[in-house]
Motif scaffolding. Structure first.
Motif, PDB file in Angstrom:
ATOM      1  N   VAL A  54      27.998  28.258  -3.762  1.00 16.33           N
ATOM      2  CA  VAL A  54      27.944  28.486  -2.313  1.00 16.33           C
ATOM      3  C   VAL A  54      26.593  29.064  -1.909  1.00 16.33           C
ATOM      4  CG1 VAL A  54      28.908  29.917  -0.457  1.00 16.33           C
ATOM      5  CG2 VAL A  54      30.420  28.700  -1.992  1.00 16.33           C
ATOM      6  N   ARG A  57      20.692  27.055  -3.919  1.00 16.56           N
ATOM      7  CA  ARG A  57      20.004  25.954  -3.242  1.00 16.56           C
ATOM      8  C   ARG A  57      20.205  24.665  -4.019  1.00 16.56           C
ATOM      9  NH1 ARG A  57      18.032  24.827   1.498  1.00 16.56           N
ATOM     10  NH2 ARG A  57      16.170  23.842   0.725  1.00 16.56           N
ATOM     11  N   SER A  59      22.568  20.828  -4.013  1.00 11.11           N
ATOM     12  CA  SER A  59      23.048  19.838  -3.055  1.00 11.11           C
ATOM     13  C   SER A  59      24.351  20.289  -2.396  1.00 11.11           C
ATOM     14  CB  SER A  59      23.283  18.513  -3.782  1.00 11.11           C
ATOM     15  OG  SER A  59      23.875  17.579  -2.912  1.00 11.11           O
ATOM     16  N   PRO A  60      24.492  20.055  -1.095  1.00  8.61           N
ATOM     17  CA  PRO A  60      25.740  20.418  -0.435  1.00  8.61           C
ATOM     18  C   PRO A  60      26.925  19.585  -0.914  1.00  8.61           C
ATOM     19  CG  PRO A  60      24.205  19.435   1.122  1.00  8.61           C
ATOM     20  CD  PRO A  60      23.496  19.576  -0.172  1.00  8.61           C
ATOM     21  N   THR A  63      29.397  21.538  -3.034  1.00  5.50           N
ATOM     22  CA  THR A  63      30.451  22.317  -2.385  1.00  5.50           C
ATOM     23  C   THR A  63      31.400  21.426  -1.587  1.00  5.50           C
ATOM     24  OG1 THR A  63      29.075  22.758  -0.446  1.00  5.50           O
ATOM     25  CG2 THR A  63      29.048  24.386  -2.219  1.00  5.50           C
ATOM     26  N   PHE A  64      30.921  20.248  -1.189  1.00  2.00           N
ATOM     27  CA  PHE A  64      31.764  19.368  -0.385  1.00  2.00           C
ATOM     28  C   PHE A  64      32.915  18.778  -1.192  1.00  2.00           C
ATOM     29  CE2 PHE A  64      32.533  15.174   1.671  1.00  2.00           C
ATOM     30  CZ  PHE A  64      33.098  15.664   2.833  1.00  2.00           C
ATOM     31  N   SER A  67      35.682  21.399  -1.778  1.00  3.27           N
ATOM     32  CA  SER A  67      36.306  21.759  -0.504  1.00  3.27           C
ATOM     33  C   SER A  67      37.186  20.627   0.002  1.00  3.27           C
ATOM     34  CB  SER A  67      35.248  22.113   0.539  1.00  3.27           C
ATOM     35  OG  SER A  67      34.532  20.966   0.944  1.00  3.27           O
ATOM     36  N   PRO A 124      29.006  25.850   3.663  1.00  2.76           N
ATOM     37  CA  PRO A 124      27.626  25.450   3.351  1.00  2.76           C
ATOM     38  C   PRO A 124      27.310  23.989   3.677  1.00  2.76           C
ATOM     39  CG  PRO A 124      28.542  26.683   1.536  1.00  2.76           C
ATOM     40  CD  PRO A 124      29.656  26.429   2.495  1.00  2.76           C
ATOM     41  N   VAL A 125      28.324  23.139   3.747  1.00  2.00           N
ATOM     42  CA  VAL A 125      28.097  21.738   4.092  1.00  2.00           C
ATOM     43  C   VAL A 125      27.622  21.617   5.537  1.00  2.00           C
ATOM     44  CG1 VAL A 125      29.249  19.502   4.325  1.00  2.00           C
ATOM     45  CG2 VAL A 125      29.779  20.971   2.401  1.00  2.00           C
ATOM     46  N   ARG A 130      20.706  23.102   4.221  1.00  2.00           N
ATOM     47  CA  ARG A 130      21.132  22.664   2.885  1.00  2.00           C
ATOM     48  C   ARG A 130      20.868  21.174   2.691  1.00  2.00           C
ATOM     49  NH1 ARG A 130      24.785  26.249   0.060  1.00  2.00           N
ATOM     50  NH2 ARG A 130      24.787  24.627  -1.502  1.00  2.00           N
ATOM     51  N   TRP A 131      20.848  20.403   3.777  1.00  2.00           N
ATOM     52  CA  TRP A 131      20.625  18.962   3.678  1.00  2.00           C
ATOM     53  C   TRP A 131      19.136  18.624   3.717  1.00  2.00           C
ATOM     54  CZ3 TRP A 131      24.479  15.772   2.394  1.00  2.00           C
ATOM     55  CH2 TRP A 131      25.777  16.225   2.585  1.00  2.00           C
TER      56      TRP A 131
END
Length: 152
Positions: A54, A57, A59-60, A63-64, A67, A124-125, A130-131
């Motif tokens: 979370v 740094r 890739s999101p 966490t995606f 989740s 975080p997504v 983050r992107w």
């Protein structure tokens, strides 16, 4: 993507196993014991992995994926409890460690902990930073500045 799959397995397997072991050892010996400390250490390890994903740094997508799994499974549980529980492996042919993880996952799913973790991993997504691509010093050399004596 691989990190997301590892985090999902850590939450579902490790968190479920640790929850089951902590409940079983607290019921067997109220003052605690070695199995309680092992379960609490496993919970701390799962929390450390989730926290690093979370806050780090990376890739999101890392966490995606967990989740999405946790929130989708919670929605299925809210709509049809029996169908959500049939997604878990159950039976005498399953290893005892897996059965413990399944029992703990049922507890975490029914108590709403998976929904809480799913939302925490989804936040975080939503962050645009983050992107975004990281700044690289080599990108400046791609387009060279014109020389002093040139027309352009």
């Amino acid at each position: 993507m691989l990190i997301g799959l590892v985090v999902t397995a850590a939450i579902l397997g490790g968190g479920g196993w640790a929850a089951q072991q902590a409940m079983a050892s607290s019921q067997a010996a109220p003052q605690g014991g070695q199995s309680l400390w092992i379960a609490l250490g496993s919970m701390a390890a799962v929390g450390l992995v989730v926290g690093l994903v979370v806050a780090g740094r990376i890739s999101p997508v890392a966490t995606f994926i967990p989740s999405l799994v946790l929130l989708a499974w919670t929605v299925v549980y809210a709509l049809d409890k029996n169908r959500a529980l049939t997604l878990l492996p159950d039976g005498p042919s399953v290893n005892q460690i897996v059965r413990d993880a399944v029992a703990g996952a049922k507890t975490l799913l029914g108590s709403g902990v998976f929904a809480l973790l799913g939302v925490a991993l989804f936040i975080p997504v939503l962050m645009p930073s983050r992107w975004a691509r990281r700044y690289d010093e080599d990108d400046e050399d791609y387009e060279q500045q014109p020389q002093e004596g040139s027309y352009y």
